[in-house]
Design an enzyme around this catalytic site. Structure first.
Site, mmCIF file in Angstrom:
data_model
loop_
_atom_site.group_PDB
_atom_site.id
_atom_site.type_symbol
_atom_site.label_atom_id
_atom_site.label_comp_id
_atom_site.label_asym_id
_atom_site.label_seq_id
_atom_site.Cartn_x
_atom_site.Cartn_y
_atom_site.Cartn_z
ATOM 1 N N SER A 66 7.662 -0.202 7.854
ATOM 2 C CA SER A 66 7.931 0.970 7.030
ATOM 3 C C SER A 66 9.443 1.205 6.902
ATOM 4 C CB SER A 66 7.197 2.193 7.598
ATOM 5 O OG SER A 66 7.185 3.246 6.662
ATOM 6 N N ASP A 121 -2.440 1.026 1.165
ATOM 7 C CA ASP A 121 -1.388 1.897 1.707
ATOM 8 C C ASP A 121 -1.178 3.082 0.767
ATOM 9 O OD1 ASP A 121 0.967 3.057 2.730
ATOM 10 O OD2 ASP A 121 1.774 1.111 3.333
ATOM 11 N N HIS A 153 -1.415 2.179 5.723
ATOM 12 C CA HIS A 153 -0.048 2.156 6.253
ATOM 13 C C HIS A 153 -0.137 1.939 7.761
ATOM 14 C CE1 HIS A 153 4.207 2.740 5.638
ATOM 15 N NE2 HIS A 153 4.262 3.557 6.677
#
Length: 180
Positions: A66, A121, A153
Protein backbone atom coordinates in the site's frame (compact mmCIF):
# COMPACT_ATOMS: atom_id res chain seq x y z
CA UNK A 1 10.23 0.54 11.46
CA UNK A 2 10.50 4.21 10.49
CA UNK A 3 6.84 4.89 9.97
CA UNK A 4 5.96 7.99 11.94
CA UNK A 5 2.92 8.99 13.91
CA UNK A 6 1.86 12.10 12.07
CA UNK A 7 -1.28 14.05 11.30
CA UNK A 8 -3.00 12.31 8.38
CA UNK A 9 -5.27 14.44 6.22
CA UNK A 10 -7.62 11.59 5.13
CA UNK A 11 -8.39 11.12 8.86
CA UNK A 12 -9.23 14.83 9.20
CA UNK A 13 -5.78 15.50 10.65
CA UNK A 14 -5.95 12.71 13.20
CA UNK A 15 -2.66 11.12 14.21
CA UNK A 16 -1.88 7.98 12.23
CA UNK A 17 1.08 5.64 11.82
CA UNK A 18 1.85 6.35 8.14
CA UNK A 19 4.89 6.85 5.88
CA UNK A 20 3.71 10.24 4.63
CA UNK A 21 0.62 12.42 4.44
CA UNK A 22 -1.86 12.41 1.58
CA UNK A 23 -4.37 15.08 0.70
CA UNK A 24 -6.84 12.24 0.03
CA UNK A 25 -6.75 8.57 -0.92
CA UNK A 26 -7.12 9.06 -4.66
CA UNK A 27 -4.88 9.05 -7.69
CA UNK A 28 -6.17 12.34 -9.12
CA UNK A 29 -4.86 14.78 -6.51
CA UNK A 30 -1.44 16.34 -5.80
CA UNK A 31 1.13 14.43 -3.77
CA UNK A 32 2.16 15.67 -0.34
CA UNK A 33 5.79 16.00 -1.45
CA UNK A 34 7.02 17.67 1.73
CA UNK A 35 6.27 14.56 3.81
CA UNK A 36 7.31 12.14 1.03
CA UNK A 37 10.67 13.88 0.59
CA UNK A 38 11.30 13.96 4.35
CA UNK A 39 10.78 10.20 4.57
CA UNK A 40 12.97 9.66 1.47
CA UNK A 41 15.79 11.39 3.39
CA UNK A 42 15.30 9.08 6.38
CA UNK A 43 15.26 5.97 4.17
CA UNK A 44 18.28 7.20 2.18
CA UNK A 45 20.13 7.20 5.51
CA UNK A 46 19.28 3.50 5.90
CA UNK A 47 20.50 2.70 2.40
CA UNK A 48 23.71 4.65 3.07
CA UNK A 49 24.29 2.61 6.25
CA UNK A 50 23.87 -0.64 4.32
CA UNK A 51 26.33 0.53 1.66
CA UNK A 52 28.85 1.55 4.35
CA UNK A 53 28.55 -1.94 5.83
CA UNK A 54 29.62 -3.44 2.49
CA UNK A 55 26.33 -4.17 0.71
CA UNK A 56 26.36 -2.98 -2.89
CA UNK A 57 23.35 -0.92 -3.98
CA UNK A 58 22.71 -3.34 -6.84
CA UNK A 59 22.00 -5.95 -4.11
CA UNK A 60 19.36 -3.84 -2.35
CA UNK A 61 15.62 -4.13 -3.01
CA UNK A 62 13.00 -1.78 -1.61
CA UNK A 63 9.29 -2.33 -1.44
CA UNK A 64 6.14 -2.39 0.55
CA UNK A 65 2.41 -2.82 0.84
CA UNK A 66 0.00 0.00 0.00
CA UNK A 67 1.55 3.31 1.11
CA UNK A 68 4.85 1.49 1.73
CA UNK A 69 4.96 0.53 -1.94
CA UNK A 70 4.33 4.10 -3.00
CA UNK A 71 7.14 5.20 -0.68
CA UNK A 72 9.45 2.60 -2.24
CA UNK A 73 8.71 3.86 -5.76
CA UNK A 74 9.50 7.44 -4.74
CA UNK A 75 12.69 6.33 -2.99
CA UNK A 76 14.00 4.21 -5.86
CA UNK A 77 12.87 6.06 -8.98
CA UNK A 78 13.55 9.59 -7.70
CA UNK A 79 16.60 9.04 -5.48
CA UNK A 80 18.23 5.62 -5.98
CA UNK A 81 17.93 4.45 -9.57
CA UNK A 82 20.89 2.09 -9.03
CA UNK A 83 19.03 -0.29 -6.69
CA UNK A 84 18.38 -3.91 -7.67
CA UNK A 85 14.61 -3.55 -7.81
CA UNK A 86 11.33 -2.41 -6.34
CA UNK A 87 8.32 -4.44 -5.21
CA UNK A 88 4.89 -3.01 -4.52
CA UNK A 89 1.76 -4.76 -3.32
CA UNK A 90 -1.62 -2.99 -3.61
CA UNK A 91 0.09 0.34 -4.32
CA UNK A 92 -0.26 3.25 -6.72
CA UNK A 93 1.22 6.59 -7.72
CA UNK A 94 -0.85 9.73 -8.26
CA UNK A 95 -1.52 10.64 -11.90
CA UNK A 96 0.88 13.63 -11.81
CA UNK A 97 3.45 11.92 -9.57
CA UNK A 98 6.89 13.42 -9.11
CA UNK A 99 8.17 9.92 -9.92
CA UNK A 100 6.87 10.28 -13.49
CA UNK A 101 8.41 13.73 -13.81
CA UNK A 102 11.81 12.40 -12.68
CA UNK A 103 11.68 9.41 -15.02
CA UNK A 104 10.86 11.63 -18.00
CA UNK A 105 14.35 13.11 -17.57
CA UNK A 106 16.11 9.81 -16.92
CA UNK A 107 18.03 7.90 -19.56
CA UNK A 108 19.78 5.22 -17.52
CA UNK A 109 18.89 1.67 -16.54
CA UNK A 110 16.11 1.70 -13.95
CA UNK A 111 15.30 -0.78 -11.17
CA UNK A 112 12.84 -3.46 -12.22
CA UNK A 113 9.34 -3.22 -10.72
CA UNK A 114 7.48 -6.25 -9.35
CA UNK A 115 3.84 -5.33 -8.69
CA UNK A 116 0.82 -7.27 -7.40
CA UNK A 117 -2.73 -6.07 -6.88
CA UNK A 118 -6.03 -7.64 -5.86
CA UNK A 119 -8.91 -7.16 -8.28
CA UNK A 120 -11.38 -6.70 -5.39
CA UNK A 121 -9.33 -3.99 -3.61
CA UNK A 122 -11.81 -1.30 -2.55
CA UNK A 123 -9.29 1.09 -0.93
CA UNK A 124 -6.60 1.21 -3.63
CA UNK A 125 -8.43 0.31 -6.81
CA UNK A 126 -6.89 -2.31 -9.09
CA UNK A 127 -7.15 0.15 -11.98
CA UNK A 128 -4.89 2.60 -10.08
CA UNK A 129 -2.22 -0.09 -9.81
CA UNK A 130 -2.58 -0.94 -13.50
CA UNK A 131 -2.31 2.74 -14.48
CA UNK A 132 0.82 3.14 -12.35
CA UNK A 133 2.40 0.07 -13.92
CA UNK A 134 1.53 1.18 -17.47
CA UNK A 135 2.97 4.65 -16.93
CA UNK A 136 6.19 3.30 -15.39
CA UNK A 137 6.55 0.86 -18.29
CA UNK A 138 6.00 3.73 -20.76
CA UNK A 139 8.76 5.69 -18.98
CA UNK A 140 11.29 2.85 -19.35
CA UNK A 141 10.85 0.70 -16.24
CA UNK A 142 10.91 -3.06 -16.82
CA UNK A 143 7.76 -4.18 -14.99
CA UNK A 144 5.98 -7.33 -13.90
CA UNK A 145 2.30 -6.95 -12.93
CA UNK A 146 0.21 -9.71 -11.37
CA UNK A 147 -3.51 -9.46 -10.69
CA UNK A 148 -5.08 -11.57 -7.95
CA UNK A 149 -8.80 -12.26 -8.44
CA UNK A 150 -11.05 -11.71 -5.41
CA UNK A 151 -8.20 -10.28 -3.31
CA UNK A 152 -9.07 -7.15 -1.34
CA UNK A 153 -6.61 -4.68 0.22
CA UNK A 154 -4.63 -7.48 1.81
CA UNK A 155 -1.80 -9.91 1.22
CA UNK A 156 -2.19 -13.49 0.05
CA UNK A 157 0.05 -16.52 0.28
CA UNK A 158 0.22 -16.91 -3.51
CA UNK A 159 1.19 -13.24 -3.89
CA UNK A 160 3.97 -13.60 -1.31
CA UNK A 161 5.21 -16.81 -2.98
CA UNK A 162 5.53 -14.94 -6.31
CA UNK A 163 7.35 -12.13 -4.51
CA UNK A 164 9.74 -14.58 -2.85
CA UNK A 165 10.52 -16.19 -6.21
CA UNK A 166 11.21 -12.76 -7.76
CA UNK A 167 13.48 -11.76 -4.87
CA UNK A 168 15.49 -14.97 -5.18
CA UNK A 169 15.84 -14.36 -8.92
CA UNK A 170 16.90 -10.73 -8.44
CA UNK A 171 19.31 -11.51 -5.59
CA UNK A 172 20.72 -15.00 -6.02
CA UNK A 173 23.12 -16.15 -3.33
CA UNK A 174 26.60 -14.83 -3.98
CA UNK A 175 29.46 -17.25 -4.38
CA UNK A 176 32.04 -16.97 -1.58
CA UNK A 177 34.75 -14.47 -2.50
CA UNK A 178 32.61 -12.82 -5.22
CA UNK A 179 32.32 -9.64 -3.10
CA UNK A 180 36.04 -9.00 -3.17
Amino acid sequence: MFVLNRPYTPLKGGISNVWFDRFKIANDCPEHLESIDAMCQVLTGLIDEEVKSGIRKNRILVGGFSMGGCMAMHLAYRNHQDLAGVFVLSSFLNKASAVYQTLQKSDGVLPELFQCHGTADELVFHSWGEETNSMLKFLGVNTKFYSFPNLYHELSKSELEKLKSWILTKLPREVEGQNE
